[in-house]
Motif scaffolding. Structure first.
Motif, PDB file in Angstrom:
ATOM      1  N   TYR A 323     -42.351  51.110 -74.825  1.00 18.02           N
ATOM      2  CA  TYR A 323     -42.155  52.327 -75.311  1.00 18.02           C
ATOM      3  C   TYR A 323     -40.858  52.569 -76.329  1.00 18.02           C
ATOM      4  CZ  TYR A 323     -42.129  57.427 -75.628  1.00 18.02           C
ATOM      5  OH  TYR A 323     -41.894  58.914 -76.018  1.00 18.02           O
ATOM      6  N   PRO A 324     -41.017  51.908 -77.408  1.00 19.92           N
ATOM      7  CA  PRO A 324     -40.051  52.027 -78.469  1.00 19.92           C
ATOM      8  C   PRO A 324     -39.249  53.421 -78.584  1.00 19.92           C
ATOM      9  CG  PRO A 324     -41.771  51.755 -79.624  1.00 19.92           C
ATOM     10  CD  PRO A 324     -42.272  51.924 -78.327  1.00 19.92           C
ATOM     11  N   PHE A 325     -37.828  53.614 -78.568  1.00 18.55           N
ATOM     12  CA  PHE A 325     -37.324  54.770 -78.855  1.00 18.55           C
ATOM     13  C   PHE A 325     -35.830  54.712 -78.904  1.00 18.55           C
ATOM     14  CE2 PHE A 325     -36.122  54.395 -74.715  1.00 18.55           C
ATOM     15  CZ  PHE A 325     -35.042  55.169 -74.270  1.00 18.55           C
ATOM     16  N   LEU A 326     -35.118  55.505 -79.521  1.00 18.88           N
ATOM     17  CA  LEU A 326     -33.644  55.470 -79.727  1.00 18.88           C
ATOM     18  C   LEU A 326     -33.056  56.605 -78.901  1.00 18.88           C
ATOM     19  CD1 LEU A 326     -33.619  55.186 -83.721  1.00 18.88           C
ATOM     20  CD2 LEU A 326     -33.657  53.393 -82.207  1.00 18.88           C
ATOM     21  N   SER A 348     -32.767  60.416 -71.115  1.00 16.42           N
ATOM     22  CA  SER A 348     -31.186  60.334 -70.187  1.00 16.42           C
ATOM     23  C   SER A 348     -30.538  59.172 -70.298  1.00 16.42           C
ATOM     24  CB  SER A 348     -31.257  60.980 -69.194  1.00 16.42           C
ATOM     25  OG  SER A 348     -31.888  60.167 -67.888  1.00 16.42           O
ATOM     26  N   ALA A 349     -31.089  58.057 -70.776  1.00 20.27           N
ATOM     27  CA  ALA A 349     -30.364  56.817 -70.919  1.00 20.27           C
ATOM     28  C   ALA A 349     -30.815  55.983 -72.101  1.00 20.27           C
ATOM     29  CB  ALA A 349     -30.706  56.165 -69.959  1.00 20.27           C
ATOM     30  N   ALA A 350     -29.914  55.078 -72.672  1.00 23.06           N
ATOM     31  CA  ALA A 350     -30.261  54.460 -73.880  1.00 23.06           C
ATOM     32  C   ALA A 350     -31.332  53.522 -73.190  1.00 23.06           C
ATOM     33  CB  ALA A 350     -29.037  53.626 -74.482  1.00 23.06           C
ATOM     34  N   PRO A 351     -32.254  52.806 -74.455  1.00 25.77           N
ATOM     35  CA  PRO A 351     -33.376  51.781 -73.983  1.00 25.77           C
ATOM     36  C   PRO A 351     -32.644  50.723 -73.199  1.00 25.77           C
ATOM     37  CG  PRO A 351     -33.258  52.333 -76.493  1.00 25.77           C
ATOM     38  CD  PRO A 351     -32.005  53.157 -75.892  1.00 25.77           C
ATOM     39  N   ARG A 352     -33.566  50.482 -72.008  1.00 22.87           N
ATOM     40  CA  ARG A 352     -33.059  49.514 -71.116  1.00 22.87           C
ATOM     41  C   ARG A 352     -33.867  48.301 -71.157  1.00 22.87           C
ATOM     42  NH1 ARG A 352     -32.968  53.074 -65.483  1.00 22.87           N
ATOM     43  NH2 ARG A 352     -33.575  51.127 -64.970  1.00 22.87           N
ATOM     44  N   GLN A 353     -33.463  47.145 -70.534  1.00 21.07           N
ATOM     45  CA  GLN A 353     -33.886  45.979 -70.666  1.00 21.07           C
ATOM     46  C   GLN A 353     -35.205  45.965 -69.778  1.00 21.07           C
ATOM     47  OE1 GLN A 353     -33.664  43.132 -72.516  1.00 21.07           O
ATOM     48  NE2 GLN A 353     -31.463  43.682 -73.363  1.00 21.07           N
ATOM     49  N   ASP A 354     -35.279  46.809 -68.755  1.00 21.29           N
ATOM     50  CA  ASP A 354     -36.500  46.813 -67.707  1.00 21.29           C
ATOM     51  C   ASP A 354     -37.768  47.716 -68.368  1.00 21.29           C
ATOM     52  OD1 ASP A 354     -35.417  49.196 -67.229  1.00 21.29           O
ATOM     53  OD2 ASP A 354     -34.754  48.544 -65.152  1.00 21.29           O
ATOM     54  N   GLY A 355     -37.441  48.438 -69.368  1.00 22.03           N
ATOM     55  CA  GLY A 355     -38.377  49.521 -69.980  1.00 22.03           C
ATOM     56  C   GLY A 355     -38.457  50.667 -69.464  1.00 22.03           C
ATOM     57  N   LEU A 356     -37.499  51.004 -68.324  1.00 18.53           N
ATOM     58  CA  LEU A 356     -37.719  52.131 -67.462  1.00 18.53           C
ATOM     59  C   LEU A 356     -37.130  53.470 -68.336  1.00 18.53           C
ATOM     60  CD1 LEU A 356     -36.895  51.152 -63.892  1.00 18.53           C
ATOM     61  CD2 LEU A 356     -39.142  51.141 -65.211  1.00 18.53           C
ATOM     62  N   LEU A 357     -37.708  54.712 -68.054  1.00 17.65           N
ATOM     63  CA  LEU A 357     -37.244  55.591 -68.905  1.00 17.65           C
ATOM     64  C   LEU A 357     -36.969  56.784 -67.843  1.00 17.65           C
ATOM     65  CD1 LEU A 357     -40.335  56.187 -71.321  1.00 17.65           C
ATOM     66  CD2 LEU A 357     -38.217  54.762 -71.815  1.00 17.65           C
ATOM     67  N   SER A 358     -35.938  57.775 -68.040  1.00 21.75           N
ATOM     68  CA  SER A 358     -35.456  58.384 -67.137  1.00 21.75           C
ATOM     69  C   SER A 358     -35.310  59.862 -67.826  1.00 21.75           C
ATOM     70  CB  SER A 358     -34.036  58.376 -66.639  1.00 21.75           C
ATOM     71  OG  SER A 358     -34.413  57.034 -65.531  1.00 21.75           O
ATOM     72  N   PHE A 359     -35.639  61.087 -67.179  1.00 22.34           N
ATOM     73  CA  PHE A 359     -35.374  62.217 -67.754  1.00 22.34           C
ATOM     74  C   PHE A 359     -34.713  63.237 -66.675  1.00 22.34           C
ATOM     75  CE2 PHE A 359     -39.295  60.449 -68.877  1.00 22.34           C
ATOM     76  CZ  PHE A 359     -39.219  60.274 -70.216  1.00 22.34           C
ATOM     77  N   HIS A 360     -34.056  64.443 -67.135  1.00 24.55           N
ATOM     78  CA  HIS A 360     -33.388  65.309 -66.333  1.00 24.55           C
ATOM     79  C   HIS A 360     -34.144  66.470 -66.448  1.00 24.55           C
ATOM     80  CE1 HIS A 360     -29.210  63.171 -66.259  1.00 24.55           C
ATOM     81  NE2 HIS A 360     -29.987  62.509 -66.041  1.00 24.55           N
TER      82      HIS A 360
END
Length: 531
Positions: A323-326, A348-360
């Motif tokens: 999931y590519p994003f900035l 809620s975080a910059a792109p991570r090496q493990d590809g996980l995404l977080s939201f508040h």
């Protein structure tokens, strides 16, 4: 924002009688363009006049403007059919096989399957790089708002003048026009009803507003193209196809014909046909280009759910493919409990090496999606994500300082921006003002203070509207004025719409150039900070 499934597009030909409706399908025989169809439960009843409206002659004044032929976008092969009856399942496992939110069909649940990770290129001195497969049309730096053609000294076109006159004419009866439009659309084209959520109270104005917004900027090509391209890409997740577009155009013209009064004429109708044709084509082209490089949506399994307060949760998901994003962007999100209802949440975080995404996520009163994500969602549930969007990103070509205002869960994208600056390894001042109504609303202050201890270029100031507090007391924009000067900083604002409006006004008054103030649209339904 839920971007309404703005549907449009056809073959670009005139009607069989030689009329100039162009892209619009011909009215069904025996059905008047201004007739009163039965109301839809979600759209509301149409206006019913005392007598039949006068018949209008076919438009012959306008010359048809050719439209490029575009092959209809294919519906995603893996998209399951919509449930004929919306059902709530007590647990994820009860969902039938093939259900879009069933966890055991998720790649992460299959034995021996490892989800792909976002690839990163190592830059000089370990500098963090953007995802290699990021679509080329995604912005790499924020652009200043485009200047409308008329504002640049060019007089508005004849079509723009006619359209603005129509918009002025329908403004007093906008609610009636919207209700009539949806009732007409769902009666004439009942198959389109499945593209919309079951409850239309919020969605009701989105499609019509998007159409009018686009028409209002008919002379501003850069702004219009950027706005419509984003809508066209985003509408793929709703299942919108090129063949849907003529239906919307037909009902739009019928609604305007009925309610525009003296501002409506054959010339006005021809102008709307031309502009709507252009609007539709931009959206279709953008969707076709996007289909070649990315899916219409991503499946994302919840792997972490942390309650920070009784009504705020940090939700972490694992998408089924890269999931590519900035940092600073946001996505649209659909839950299994409220099909076809999408809400926007910032990463809620910059792109991570493990590809996980977080939201508040903050649960708000009567917030269907936010309430479900905070109080009902659990690890193993599967959500759907739309494509990333938003231009509130860091310009890494300069060393300008960053002034960041985050209110409530609006701190989420601000935190991502801070991480992005840190990963690029360039020392530039970052000043964060983190606001909430009360001290207990600063749910992520410990995280922000840890970042401050790790990075000497970062300053974090907590602000609450009402004490007691361990930080500053006052309205966030007013507190910002007490520091500075900020005219050499790039400003970023995220939070409640009122805070953003007040913040923008304050920053302009103290000398921050408008083209250096960045925030996302404040008139769209978002999960950050409201549902």
């Amino acid at each position: 924002m839920r971007d309404a499934p703005t549907t449009t597009a056809g073959d670009g030909g005139g009607d069989a009688n030689g009329g100039d409706r162009g892209w619009f399908t011909r009215p069904v025989p025996g059905r008047r363009a201004g007739g009163s169809p039965p109301g839809d439960r979600g759209a509301g009843p149409p206006e019913r006049p005392d007598g039949p409206p006068p018949e209008r002659p076919a438009v012959r004044a306008a010359k048809w403007v050719p439209v490029r032929a575009v092959a209809p976008a294919r519906a995603p092969a893996d998209r399951p059919p919509a449930d004929p009856v919306r059902r709530h399942y007590a647990s994820p496992e009860e969902r039938p096989a093939g259900h879009p939110h069933r966890p055991d069909d998720h790649p992460s649940r299959q034995v021996g399957t490892e989800l792909p990770r976002l690839p990163y290129r190592a830059g000089p001195q370990g500098e963090h790089q953007r995802p290699a497969e990021l679509p080329p049309d995604r912005p790499t730096r924020p652009a200043p708002p485009a200047e409308p053609a008329a504002a640049a000294g060019q007089p508005p076109s004849a079509d723009a003048l006619l359209i603005r006159r129509t918009l002025t004419g329908i403004e007093p009866v906008a609610d009636k026009v919207t209700s009539y439009f949806y009732a007409l659309l769902f009666v004439r084209h009942p198959d389109l009803r499945a593209l919309f959520p079951a409850a239309m109270d919020l969605q009701r104005d989105r499609l019509f507003k998007a159409l009018l917004t686009a028409a209002r900027h008919a002379d501003d090509a850069p702004t219009l193209t950027a706005y419509l391209s984003r809508l066209g890409r985003g509408h793929r997740k709703y299942g919108t196809l090129p063949t849907h577009y003529p239906a919307v155009g037909e009902c739009l013209i019928a609604s305007l014909t009925r309610f525009a009064g003296d501002s409506w004429s054959e010339a006005a109708e021809a102008a709307w046909v031309r502009v709507y044709t252009a609007i539709s084509q931009i959206m279709i082209d953008a969707a076709a280009e996007d289909e070649a490089r990315s899916p219409a949506w991503w499946q994302a399994e919840i792997i972490g759910h942390e309650l920070r307060t009784p009504d705020v949760a940090v939700v972490t998901v694992r998408p089924d493919q890269p999931y590519p994003f900035l940092a600073g962007q946001y996505t649209s999100l659909e839950t299994p409990w409220w099909p076809r209802i999408w809400r926007h949440y910032s990463f809620s975080a910059a792109p991570r090496q493990d590809g996980l995404l977080s939201f508040h996520v903050k649960a708000v009163p009567a917030g269907w999606v936010s309430g479900a994500l905070v109080h009902r969602a659990r690890p193993g549930d599967v959500l759907r994500l739309g494509p990333p969007t938003g231009s509130m990103i860091v310009d890494h070509t300069t060393d300008n300082g960053l002034l960041c205002l985050g209110g409530g869960t609006g701190i989420a994208p601000i935190k991502a921006l801070v991480e992005d600056v840190a990963e690029h390894g360039r020392r530039r001042p970052v000043e964060v003002f983190y606001g909430a109504r009360h001290d207990d609303g600063l749910y992520d202050i410990d995280t922000m203070l840890r970042l401050q201890r790790s990075h000497p270029w970062l300053s974090v100031r907590p602000v609450v509207a009402e004490g007691p507090t361990r930080g500053l007391v006052g309205q966030l924009p007013h507190i910002v004025r007490q520091y500075g000067p900020w005219n050499a900083y790039d400003a970023y604002l995220s939070g409640p719409p009122g805070m953003i409006r007040s913040g923008v006004d304050t920053l302009k008054r103290i000398g921050v150039p408008l083209d250096r103030i960045r925030h996302d649209a404040i008139d769209e339904p978002r999960g950050t900070p409201t549902d």
